[in-house]
Scaffold this motif. Structure first.
Motif, PDB file in Angstrom:
ATOM      1  N   UNK A 247       0.861  -1.175   0.000  1.00 44.38           N
ATOM      2  CA  UNK A 247       0.000   0.000   0.000  1.00 44.38           C
ATOM      3  C   UNK A 247       0.899   1.227   0.000  1.00 44.38           C
ATOM      4  N   UNK A 248       0.634   2.154  -0.919  1.00 46.43           N
ATOM      5  CA  UNK A 248       1.430   3.375  -1.050  1.00 46.43           C
ATOM      6  C   UNK A 248       0.644   4.554  -0.479  1.00 46.43           C
ATOM      7  N   UNK A 249       1.367   5.420   0.208  1.00 49.19           N
ATOM      8  CA  UNK A 249       0.768   6.580   0.861  1.00 49.19           C
ATOM      9  C   UNK A 249       1.100   7.842   0.072  1.00 49.19           C
ATOM     10  N   UNK A 250       0.060   8.604  -0.313  1.00 50.79           N
ATOM     11  CA  UNK A 250       0.239   9.811  -1.118  1.00 50.79           C
ATOM     12  C   UNK A 250      -0.397  11.012  -0.421  1.00 50.79           C
ATOM     13  N   UNK A 251       0.002  12.179  -0.861  1.00 49.89           N
ATOM     14  CA  UNK A 251      -0.660  13.385  -0.390  1.00 49.89           C
ATOM     15  C   UNK A 251      -2.121  13.361  -0.832  1.00 49.89           C
ATOM     16  N   UNK A 252      -2.981  13.957  -0.016  1.00 48.13           N
ATOM     17  CA  UNK A 252      -4.386  14.013  -0.360  1.00 48.13           C
ATOM     18  C   UNK A 252      -4.574  14.778  -1.666  1.00 48.13           C
ATOM     19  N   UNK A 253      -5.524  14.313  -2.477  1.00 47.29           N
ATOM     20  CA  UNK A 253      -5.749  14.929  -3.785  1.00 47.29           C
ATOM     21  C   UNK A 253      -5.080  14.208  -4.926  1.00 47.29           C
ATOM     22  N   UNK A 254      -4.164  13.268  -4.631  1.00 46.27           N
ATOM     23  CA  UNK A 254      -3.516  12.498  -5.685  1.00 46.27           C
ATOM     24  C   UNK A 254      -4.509  11.502  -6.272  1.00 46.27           C
ATOM     25  N   UNK A 255      -4.741  11.580  -7.569  1.00 46.37           N
ATOM     26  CA  UNK A 255      -5.696  10.685  -8.218  1.00 46.37           C
ATOM     27  C   UNK A 255      -5.054   9.331  -8.496  1.00 46.37           C
ATOM     28  N   UNK A 256      -5.886   8.321  -8.721  1.00 43.95           N
ATOM     29  CA  UNK A 256      -5.381   6.975  -8.930  1.00 43.95           C
ATOM     30  C   UNK A 256      -4.458   6.901 -10.140  1.00 43.95           C
ATOM     31  N   UNK A 257      -4.826   7.576 -11.225  1.00 43.42           N
ATOM     32  CA  UNK A 257      -4.002   7.510 -12.436  1.00 43.42           C
ATOM     33  C   UNK A 257      -2.657   8.221 -12.275  1.00 43.42           C
ATOM     34  N   UNK A 258      -2.549   9.096 -11.269  1.00 47.76           N
ATOM     35  CA  UNK A 258      -1.292   9.815 -11.034  1.00 47.76           C
ATOM     36  C   UNK A 258      -0.451   9.204  -9.923  1.00 47.76           C
ATOM     37  N   UNK A 268       4.648  12.671  -9.220  1.00 48.20           N
ATOM     38  CA  UNK A 268       3.783  12.370  -8.072  1.00 48.20           C
ATOM     39  C   UNK A 268       4.312  11.115  -7.390  1.00 48.20           C
ATOM     40  N   UNK A 269       5.116  11.311  -6.357  1.00 48.72           N
ATOM     41  CA  UNK A 269       5.738  10.193  -5.658  1.00 48.72           C
ATOM     42  C   UNK A 269       4.997   9.884  -4.366  1.00 48.72           C
ATOM     43  N   UNK A 270       5.036   8.627  -3.938  1.00 47.42           N
ATOM     44  CA  UNK A 270       4.456   8.313  -2.631  1.00 47.42           C
ATOM     45  C   UNK A 270       5.317   8.879  -1.515  1.00 47.42           C
ATOM     46  N   UNK A 271       4.686   9.169  -0.395  1.00 46.73           N
ATOM     47  CA  UNK A 271       5.425   9.617   0.777  1.00 46.73           C
ATOM     48  C   UNK A 271       6.168   8.448   1.417  1.00 46.73           C
ATOM     49  N   UNK A 272       5.533   7.289   1.413  1.00 50.58           N
ATOM     50  CA  UNK A 272       6.146   6.062   1.903  1.00 50.58           C
ATOM     51  C   UNK A 272       5.262   4.907   1.460  1.00 50.58           C
ATOM     52  N   UNK A 273       5.602   3.690   1.829  1.00 55.25           N
ATOM     53  CA  UNK A 273       4.797   2.532   1.455  1.00 55.25           C
ATOM     54  C   UNK A 273       4.843   1.498   2.567  1.00 55.25           C
ATOM     55  N   UNK A 274       3.889   0.572   2.529  1.00 58.14           N
ATOM     56  CA  UNK A 274       3.802  -0.487   3.528  1.00 58.14           C
ATOM     57  C   UNK A 274       3.554  -1.817   2.832  1.00 58.14           C
ATOM     58  N   UNK A 275       4.285  -2.846   3.227  1.00 50.48           N
ATOM     59  CA  UNK A 275       4.024  -4.172   2.697  1.00 50.48           C
ATOM     60  C   UNK A 275       2.723  -4.730   3.272  1.00 50.48           C
ATOM     61  N   UNK A 276       2.036  -5.532   2.472  1.00 50.37           N
ATOM     62  CA  UNK A 276       0.833  -6.233   2.909  1.00 50.37           C
ATOM     63  C   UNK A 276       1.221  -7.675   3.213  1.00 50.37           C
ATOM     64  N   UNK A 277       0.903  -8.138   4.406  1.00 49.68           N
ATOM     65  CA  UNK A 277       1.265  -9.495   4.811  1.00 49.68           C
ATOM     66  C   UNK A 277       0.037 -10.242   5.310  1.00 49.68           C
ATOM     67  N   UNK A 278       0.128 -11.558   5.310  1.00 52.70           N
ATOM     68  CA  UNK A 278      -0.992 -12.396   5.743  1.00 52.70           C
ATOM     69  C   UNK A 278      -0.865 -12.698   7.224  1.00 52.70           C
ATOM     70  N   UNK A 279      -1.894 -12.386   7.978  1.00 51.42           N
ATOM     71  CA  UNK A 279      -1.940 -12.674   9.404  1.00 51.42           C
ATOM     72  C   UNK A 279      -2.476 -14.090   9.595  1.00 51.42           C
ATOM     73  N   UNK A 280      -1.584 -15.019   9.948  1.00 52.21           N
ATOM     74  CA  UNK A 280      -1.972 -16.429  10.052  1.00 52.21           C
ATOM     75  C   UNK A 280      -2.998 -16.644  11.161  1.00 52.21           C
ATOM     76  N   UNK A 281      -2.875 -15.907  12.249  1.00 52.75           N
ATOM     77  CA  UNK A 281      -3.772 -16.091  13.383  1.00 52.75           C
ATOM     78  C   UNK A 281      -5.182 -15.606  13.075  1.00 52.75           C
ATOM     79  N   UNK A 282      -5.261 -14.396  12.520  1.00 53.44           N
ATOM     80  CA  UNK A 282      -6.569 -13.796  12.238  1.00 53.44           C
ATOM     81  C   UNK A 282      -7.088 -14.158  10.846  1.00 53.44           C
TER      82      UNK A 282
END
Length: 342
Positions: A247-258, A268-282
């Motif tokens: 999941x990538x984090x952008x400034x508000x107002x950034x459209x999907x195509x940008x 239009x660069x992301x501010x940061x990003x986060x990996x998506x992982x599978x929670x085995x317990x939940x």
């Protein structure tokens, strides 16, 4: 120069430096200083291990630097080796080695704790061992289990007479931080997707100084998110074993195509990003962003993060990267968690 020894506790997630000080008329100041990792690891490595041995607080209102040794201890504060066995008298303690990938989102690992400091303004130096350190090097473990050397590209030397340490890089934070009578909580964050670089010569990997920041977590908030199974299945190609969710984090107002990746020349660069992982317990997919400034953000979910090489300014962007789904105007409030679902 005044030297103070301080310990680090291996395996603890949220301990820190706690201090109080000032003159007799000043209220006590508590100042947790923590080491944390941002939500942007790279996809092609298993471990990014950085070894820390020294932290220096540099008073800006007068006084000598406060220099702290960082090493492994047991729960009672006694020095131990990598196996948890006591260090014999007369032997040097073991510097603290941290796999940064274990501390994503709002998870933190302490470097120093329970130390008394005077209220005032400070700058910070963090010393990280290079990959050629003779006893406790920093290193990267790649997906094929190959171990390669790692160097943190610091600024050469810590000012105010602290200097250098052999085979060690210095992360120097030039902006002062205020130690107030109220509660403070500081963290050093590594943006690995942006800052971890793979080279063909020594040091095999490096972390760029510009990808490491110092923040006050007391005024920041967090995002805790999940990705629905239906979203995951719709985005991912079952025939492609190399998919990388993020999941990538952008400034508000950034459209999907940008919404561009970190790599490439798009503006239009992301501010940061986060990996998506599978929670085995939940039994669901999850992600998190830690220590964000209050405000609104746009989030973009992708299962093609493997095409983002993280090289800012590279051209062209690797074909295949795209944002599958977005969540606009996600509000972050200081000292709170915001929930998001794709």
């Amino acid at each position: 120069m005044k030297y103070l020894k301080l310990t680090a506790v291996a395996g603890v997630v949220s301990l820190a430096l706690v201090g109080c000080g000032g003159d007799s008329s000043s209220p006590a100041a508590t100042t947790p200083v923590t080491l944390s990792v941002t939500d942007a690891p790279v996809d092609e490595v298993k471990e990014v291990v950085v070894t820390f041995g020294t932290v220096a607080l540099l008073p800006q209102d007068g006084g000598s630097p406060l220099i702290y040794d960082v090493y492994l201890t047991d729960d009672e504060g006694n020095p131990v080796d990598e196996n948890g066995d006591p260090i014999p008298d007369g032997e040097d303690p073991v510097p603290l080695s941290i796999n940064l990938l274990d501390y994503q989102g709002s998870k933190v690992m302490p470097l120093i704790k329970d130390e008394v400091v005077t209220v005032g303004n400070y700058k910070l130096c963090v010393f990280a061992n290079d990959g050629d350190h003779p006893t406790h090097p920093s290193y990267v473990i790649e997906d094929d289990d190959t171990e390669r050397e790692l160097s943190v590209k610091g600024n050469g030397a810590c000012p105010q007479g602290v200097g250098k340490i052999d085979n060690t890089g210095v992360l120097y934070f030039n902006d002062s931080v205020a130690v107030n009578p109220q509660n403070n909580d500081f963290a050093v964050e590594f943006d690995l997707r942006r800052g971890l670089k793979n080279t063909s010569t020594f040091p095999d990997y490096s972390i760029q100084r510009t990808s490491v920041t110092l923040i006050n977590t007391a005024v920041t908030g967090n995002i805790k998110g999940t990705v629905a199974t239906a979203t995951f299945n719709a985005c991912n190609d079952p025939a492609d074993a190399n998919v990388a969710q993020a999941v990538y984090l952008y400034e508000t107002g950034t459209t999907q195509e940008n919404m561009a990746p970190i790599g490439g020349t798009d503006t239009v660069k992301p501010l940061t990003s986060a990996n998506v992982s599978y929670n085995e317990t939940q039994q669901f997919y999850e992600f998190s962003f830690g220590f964000l400034d209050p405000g609104n953000y746009n989030l973009g979910y992708t299962c093609t993060a493997q095409h983002d090489d993280g090289e800012e300014g590279s051209d062209p962007v690797a074909a295949g990267f795209n944002i599958f789904s977005i969540q606009p105007n996600v509000s972050v409030v200081g000292d709170q968690n915001t929930s998001v679902e794709f």
